[in-house]
Design an enzyme around this catalytic site. Sequence first.
Site, PDB file in Angstrom:
ATOM      1  CE1 TYR A 159      -4.210   1.292  -0.273  1.00 32.41           C
ATOM      2  CE2 TYR A 159      -3.597   2.688   1.578  1.00 32.41           C
ATOM      3  CZ  TYR A 159      -4.463   2.376   0.549  1.00 32.41           C
ATOM      4  OH  TYR A 159      -5.579   3.139   0.343  1.00 32.41           O
ATOM      5  CE  LYS A 166      -7.104   6.208   0.298  1.00 28.55           C
ATOM      6  NZ  LYS A 166      -8.037   7.049  -0.481  1.00 28.55           N
TER       7      LYS A 166
HETATM    8  P1  NAD Z   1     -12.119   3.537  -8.582  1.00 31.56           P
HETATM    9  O1  NAD Z   1     -10.982   3.276  -9.499  1.00 31.56           O
HETATM   10  O2  NAD Z   1     -13.456   3.097  -9.013  1.00 31.56           O
HETATM   11  O3  NAD Z   1     -12.183   5.089  -8.195  1.00 31.56           O
HETATM   12  C1  NAD Z   1     -11.040   5.904  -8.115  1.00 31.56           C
HETATM   13  C2  NAD Z   1     -11.416   7.194  -8.810  1.00 31.56           C
HETATM   14  O4  NAD Z   1     -10.356   8.156  -8.689  1.00 31.56           O
HETATM   15  C3  NAD Z   1     -11.674   7.001 -10.310  1.00 31.56           C
HETATM   16  O5  NAD Z   1     -12.971   7.416 -10.632  1.00 31.56           O
HETATM   17  C4  NAD Z   1     -10.651   7.890 -10.954  1.00 31.56           C
HETATM   18  O6  NAD Z   1     -11.137   8.500 -12.141  1.00 31.56           O
HETATM   19  C5  NAD Z   1     -10.435   8.939  -9.874  1.00 31.56           C
HETATM   20  N1  NAD Z   1      -9.223   9.707 -10.102  1.00 31.56           N
HETATM   21  C6  NAD Z   1      -7.946   9.267 -10.188  1.00 31.56           C
HETATM   22  N2  NAD Z   1      -7.139  10.292 -10.498  1.00 31.56           N
HETATM   23  C7  NAD Z   1      -7.923  11.406 -10.594  1.00 31.56           C
HETATM   24  C8  NAD Z   1      -7.691  12.759 -10.891  1.00 31.56           C
HETATM   25  N3  NAD Z   1      -6.455  13.235 -11.166  1.00 31.56           N
HETATM   26  N4  NAD Z   1      -8.743  13.622 -10.914  1.00 31.56           N
HETATM   27  C9  NAD Z   1      -9.989  13.189 -10.635  1.00 31.56           C
HETATM   28  N5  NAD Z   1     -10.280  11.899 -10.345  1.00 31.56           N
HETATM   29  C10 NAD Z   1      -9.247  11.034 -10.340  1.00 31.56           C
HETATM   30  O7  NAD Z   1     -11.718   2.828  -7.200  1.00 31.56           O
HETATM   31  P2  NAD Z   1     -12.370   2.864  -5.740  1.00 31.56           P
HETATM   32  O8  NAD Z   1     -11.753   1.739  -5.046  1.00 31.56           O
HETATM   33  O9  NAD Z   1     -13.833   3.000  -5.819  1.00 31.56           O
HETATM   34  O10 NAD Z   1     -11.745   4.187  -5.128  1.00 31.56           O
HETATM   35  C11 NAD Z   1     -12.522   5.234  -4.538  1.00 31.56           C
HETATM   36  C12 NAD Z   1     -11.876   5.653  -3.232  1.00 31.56           C
HETATM   37  O11 NAD Z   1     -12.042   4.605  -2.287  1.00 31.56           O
HETATM   38  C13 NAD Z   1     -10.385   5.925  -3.313  1.00 31.56           C
HETATM   39  O12 NAD Z   1     -10.079   7.038  -2.498  1.00 31.56           O
HETATM   40  C14 NAD Z   1      -9.780   4.678  -2.731  1.00 31.56           C
HETATM   41  O13 NAD Z   1      -8.495   4.877  -2.211  1.00 31.56           O
HETATM   42  C15 NAD Z   1     -10.793   4.415  -1.646  1.00 31.56           C
HETATM   43  N6  NAD Z   1     -10.751   3.075  -1.059  1.00 31.56           N
HETATM   44  C16 NAD Z   1     -10.794   1.976  -1.844  1.00 31.56           C
HETATM   45  C17 NAD Z   1     -10.739   0.713  -1.282  1.00 31.56           C
HETATM   46  C18 NAD Z   1     -10.754  -0.517  -2.137  1.00 31.56           C
HETATM   47  O14 NAD Z   1     -10.363  -1.581  -1.657  1.00 31.56           O
HETATM   48  N7  NAD Z   1     -11.206  -0.444  -3.377  1.00 31.56           N
HETATM   49  C19 NAD Z   1     -10.655   0.571   0.116  1.00 31.56           C
HETATM   50  C20 NAD Z   1     -10.630   1.721   0.905  1.00 31.56           C
HETATM   51  C21 NAD Z   1     -10.680   2.974   0.302  1.00 31.56           C
END
Ligand code: NAD
Length: 259
Positions: A159, A166
């Site tokens: 990570y 984060k």
């Molecule tokens: P996802 O890939 O569906 O979403 C990530 C989003 O970030 C995408 O829509 C992407 O377009 C956007 N993004 C990236 N660079 C960008 C930029 N420069 N400008 C605008 N948007 C941008 O994946 P996800 O897992 O749904 O992620 C959403 C959030 O949840 C993130 O913050 C991620 O760290 C967090 N998260 C995810 C998990 C997991 O296991 N998937 C767990 C905890 C937290």
Amino acid sequence: MDLTNLFRGRKVLVFGVANERSIAWGIAQTFHKLGAQLGFTYVGESLERRVRPLAESVGSDLILPCDVTDDAQIKAVFDEVREKWGGLDVLVHAVAFANREDLEGRFVDTTREGYLLALNISAYSLVALTRHAMPLLSQSNGSVVTLSYYGAEKVVPNYNVMGVAKAALEASVRYLAADCGPEGVRVNAISAGPVKTLAASGIKGFRGMLGFAAEKAPLRRNITLDDVAGAAVFLCSELGNGVTGETLYVDSGYSIMGM
Ligand code: NAD
């Protein structure tokens, strides 16, 4: 309290839908069922092709480009929100990015560029978006919610720089909550357990993380998009009126385990 109409007439702007697996999309669908009016942003043409049909399927009238590293694009989004909606009740921030090579190997090898990129997109963006949203959110006791992960607090293999981003994000939530609170605006984070999404696919060994979490968590399962959406409903509606600056774990209880 009529829970089925919890978001009736509420205007919700969602950053971070990439496809139907996105955590942001899970939140958006639930808010839609509860009556919200939704706006979406996307980055680049290939994601627009994915996001536009999803947004239209929930009747969205606001679908705008926004790369969160670009202040002019952020300003353009909020100018449009002000003009079209005249207000805003909820800002959903579900945006993160790090170079793939920084999500494997040793954290100590992270380059300056990789570090700054991850922190810029994944943490600073919350500050910039909240600042632009505040004049609108403060008219309606609005709220902001973002997505974090346990790697902010403990070392999770691969990570790496995203854990540091984060940690910065969660600290930003507290400082933003302190600034925005006097104007009636709340800022919170949901620390979600692993979910199979596009962003997660960039983390080396992610499948192993999913299996490990499901095996060790008290609930003995991975979380769902609905689990996260339920917490977002709580935090972003009057149900969560007394809660701000908080990071709420939605992780099947994984983070409480010591061994
Ligand atoms: P996802 O890939 O569906 O979403 C990530 C989003 O970030 C995408 O829509 C992407 O377009 C956007 N993004 C990236 N660079 C960008 C930029 N420069 N400008 C605008 N948007 C941008 O994946 P996800 O897992 O749904 O992620 C959403 C959030 O949840 C993130 O913050 C991620 O760290 C967090 N998260 C995810 C998990 C997991 O296991 N998937 C767990 C905890 C937290």
